[in-house]
Design a protein around this motif. Structure first.
Motif, PDB file in Angstrom:
ATOM      1  N   VAL A   1       0.823  -1.207   0.000  1.00 28.50           N
ATOM      2  CA  VAL A   1       0.000   0.000   0.000  1.00 28.50           C
ATOM      3  C   VAL A   1       0.862   1.265   0.000  1.00 28.50           C
ATOM      4  O   VAL A   1       0.353   2.376  -0.093  1.00 28.50           O
ATOM      5  CB  VAL A   1      -0.985   0.007   1.188  1.00 28.50           C
ATOM      6  N   GLY A   2       2.171   1.082   0.082  1.00 30.28           N
ATOM      7  CA  GLY A   2       3.081   2.232   0.030  1.00 30.28           C
ATOM      8  C   GLY A   2       4.498   1.730  -0.172  1.00 30.28           C
ATOM      9  O   GLY A   2       4.804   0.566   0.131  1.00 30.28           O
ATOM     10  N   TYR A   3       5.342   2.590  -0.703  1.00 33.09           N
ATOM     11  CA  TYR A   3       6.737   2.186  -0.909  1.00 33.09           C
ATOM     12  C   TYR A   3       7.614   3.425  -0.850  1.00 33.09           C
ATOM     13  O   TYR A   3       7.147   4.553  -1.071  1.00 33.09           O
ATOM     14  CB  TYR A   3       6.928   1.498  -2.289  1.00 33.09           C
ATOM     15  N   ILE A   4       8.893   3.187  -0.579  1.00 27.42           N
ATOM     16  CA  ILE A   4       9.909   4.226  -0.799  1.00 27.42           C
ATOM     17  C   ILE A   4      11.020   3.584  -1.612  1.00 27.42           C
ATOM     18  O   ILE A   4      11.458   2.471  -1.320  1.00 27.42           O
ATOM     19  CB  ILE A   4      10.445   4.820   0.522  1.00 27.42           C
ATOM     20  N   LEU A   5      11.417   4.282  -2.648  1.00 26.80           N
ATOM     21  CA  LEU A   5      12.492   3.826  -3.532  1.00 26.80           C
ATOM     22  C   LEU A   5      13.625   4.831  -3.366  1.00 26.80           C
ATOM     23  O   LEU A   5      13.447   6.030  -3.628  1.00 26.80           O
ATOM     24  CB  LEU A   5      11.967   3.844  -4.970  1.00 26.80           C
ATOM     25  N   ALA A   6      14.784   4.331  -2.905  1.00 22.62           N
ATOM     26  CA  ALA A   6      15.864   5.275  -2.591  1.00 22.62           C
ATOM     27  C   ALA A   6      17.224   4.721  -2.972  1.00 22.62           C
ATOM     28  O   ALA A   6      17.412   3.513  -3.115  1.00 22.62           O
ATOM     29  CB  ALA A   6      15.841   5.602  -1.094  1.00 22.62           C
ATOM     30  N   LYS A   7      18.150   5.660  -3.166  1.00 23.29           N
ATOM     31  CA  LYS A   7      19.552   5.271  -3.352  1.00 23.29           C
ATOM     32  C   LYS A   7      20.392   6.073  -2.356  1.00 23.29           C
ATOM     33  O   LYS A   7      19.823   6.860  -1.581  1.00 23.29           O
ATOM     34  CB  LYS A   7      19.998   5.506  -4.795  1.00 23.29           C
ATOM     35  N   ILE A   8      21.716   5.925  -2.383  1.00 19.69           N
ATOM     36  CA  ILE A   8      22.507   6.622  -1.360  1.00 19.69           C
ATOM     37  C   ILE A   8      22.258   8.119  -1.458  1.00 19.69           C
ATOM     38  O   ILE A   8      22.506   8.726  -2.497  1.00 19.69           O
ATOM     39  CB  ILE A   8      24.023   6.390  -1.519  1.00 19.69           C
ATOM     40  N   GLY A   9      21.761   8.696  -0.370  1.00 21.91           N
ATOM     41  CA  GLY A   9      21.600  10.137  -0.296  1.00 21.91           C
ATOM     42  C   GLY A   9      20.493  10.728  -1.153  1.00 21.91           C
ATOM     43  O   GLY A   9      20.414  11.944  -1.292  1.00 21.91           O
ATOM     44  N   HIS A  10      19.621   9.892  -1.697  1.00 29.18           N
ATOM     45  CA  HIS A  10      18.569  10.455  -2.556  1.00 29.18           C
ATOM     46  C   HIS A  10      17.309   9.599  -2.541  1.00 29.18           C
ATOM     47  O   HIS A  10      17.384   8.380  -2.715  1.00 29.18           O
ATOM     48  CB  HIS A  10      19.079  10.568  -3.996  1.00 29.18           C
ATOM     49  N   VAL A  11      16.166  10.257  -2.321  1.00 30.15           N
ATOM     50  CA  VAL A  11      14.886   9.556  -2.417  1.00 30.15           C
ATOM     51  C   VAL A  11      14.375   9.711  -3.846  1.00 30.15           C
ATOM     52  O   VAL A  11      14.098  10.819  -4.301  1.00 30.15           O
ATOM     53  CB  VAL A  11      13.859  10.134  -1.413  1.00 30.15           C
ATOM     54  N   THR A  12      14.276   8.598  -4.542  1.00 33.87           N
ATOM     55  CA  THR A  12      13.807   8.631  -5.931  1.00 33.87           C
ATOM     56  C   THR A  12      12.298   8.788  -5.975  1.00 33.87           C
ATOM     57  O   THR A  12      11.779   9.602  -6.751  1.00 33.87           O
ATOM     58  CB  THR A  12      14.224   7.334  -6.656  1.00 33.87           C
ATOM     59  N   SER A  13      11.585   8.023  -5.160  1.00 31.25           N
ATOM     60  CA  SER A  13      10.119   8.081  -5.207  1.00 31.25           C
ATOM     61  C   SER A  13       9.523   7.498  -3.936  1.00 31.25           C
ATOM     62  O   SER A  13      10.040   6.540  -3.372  1.00 31.25           O
ATOM     63  CB  SER A  13       9.630   7.267  -6.419  1.00 31.25           C
TER      64      SER A  13
END
Ligand code: ACO
Length: 138
Positions: A45-57
């Motif tokens: 029902v929710g997600y966070i997509l991230a890489k080092i030092g940055h939230v993509t979505s």
């Protein structure tokens, strides 16, 4: 992360959509930084997509909003960025008109606007570049 389900939540919630490959790239390269929220039946029902030092979505399905899920997803990813990568800061882009997300980042999490990027989005809308410093100068 069940990437197909997360992709579905992304398609429902945001005009910025990413390919399966792009999710896979995040999940394989920085497996500690992306999280999902699931309902009691295990549906995303929710997600966070991230890489080092940055939230993509990040997004949360409409019926599950204002329950603190995005706040929790952001904090989990932020903690993992420090624990696993010793990150000094986090950045992200957000549409100027996205009041809910701006309030989450600025008022709840303590991000600051550090740049305004004109015409950043495909439809011409401007973005705020926002940043959170883990060790704020005194
Ligand atoms: N209006 C004003 N403030 C809001 C709103 C809103 N609609 N939604 C959240 N907030 C702020 C509030 O300060 C809130 O605290 P409160 O409920 O105690 O007042 C705080 O954020 C935390 O809210 P959460 O419940 O954790 O947020 P939620 O789980 O509802 O998710 C999100 C917020 C992700 C912005 C959701 O509205 C959403 O999915 N929107 C569509 C997708 C989107 O815009 N994603 C962000 C794009 S930018 C990027 O991905 C980097």
């Amino acid at each position: 992360m069940d990437i197909r389900q997360a992709t579905n939540a992304n398609l429902l919630n945001l005009p910025e959509n990413y390919t399966f490959k792009y999710y896979l790239y995040h999940a394989l390269t920085w497996p500690e930084l992306s999280y999902v929220a699931v309902d009691p039946r295990g549906r995303i029902v929710g997600y966070i997509l991230a890489k080092i030092g940055h939230v993509t979505s990040i997004s949360v399905l409409r019926p599950y909003r204002r329950l603190g899920l995005a706040n929790k997803l952001m904090k989990q990813s932020q903690e993992a960025m420090v624990a696993h990568y010793n990150a000094s800061h986090i950045t992200l882009h957000v549409r100027k008109s996205n009041r809910a997300a701006i309030s989450l980042y600025r008022d709840t999490l303590g991000f600051e606007v550090h740049a305004m990027e004109k015409g950043y989005y495909a439809d011409g809308e401007d973005a705020y570049g926002m940043r959170y410093l883990f060790n704020k100068p005194e």
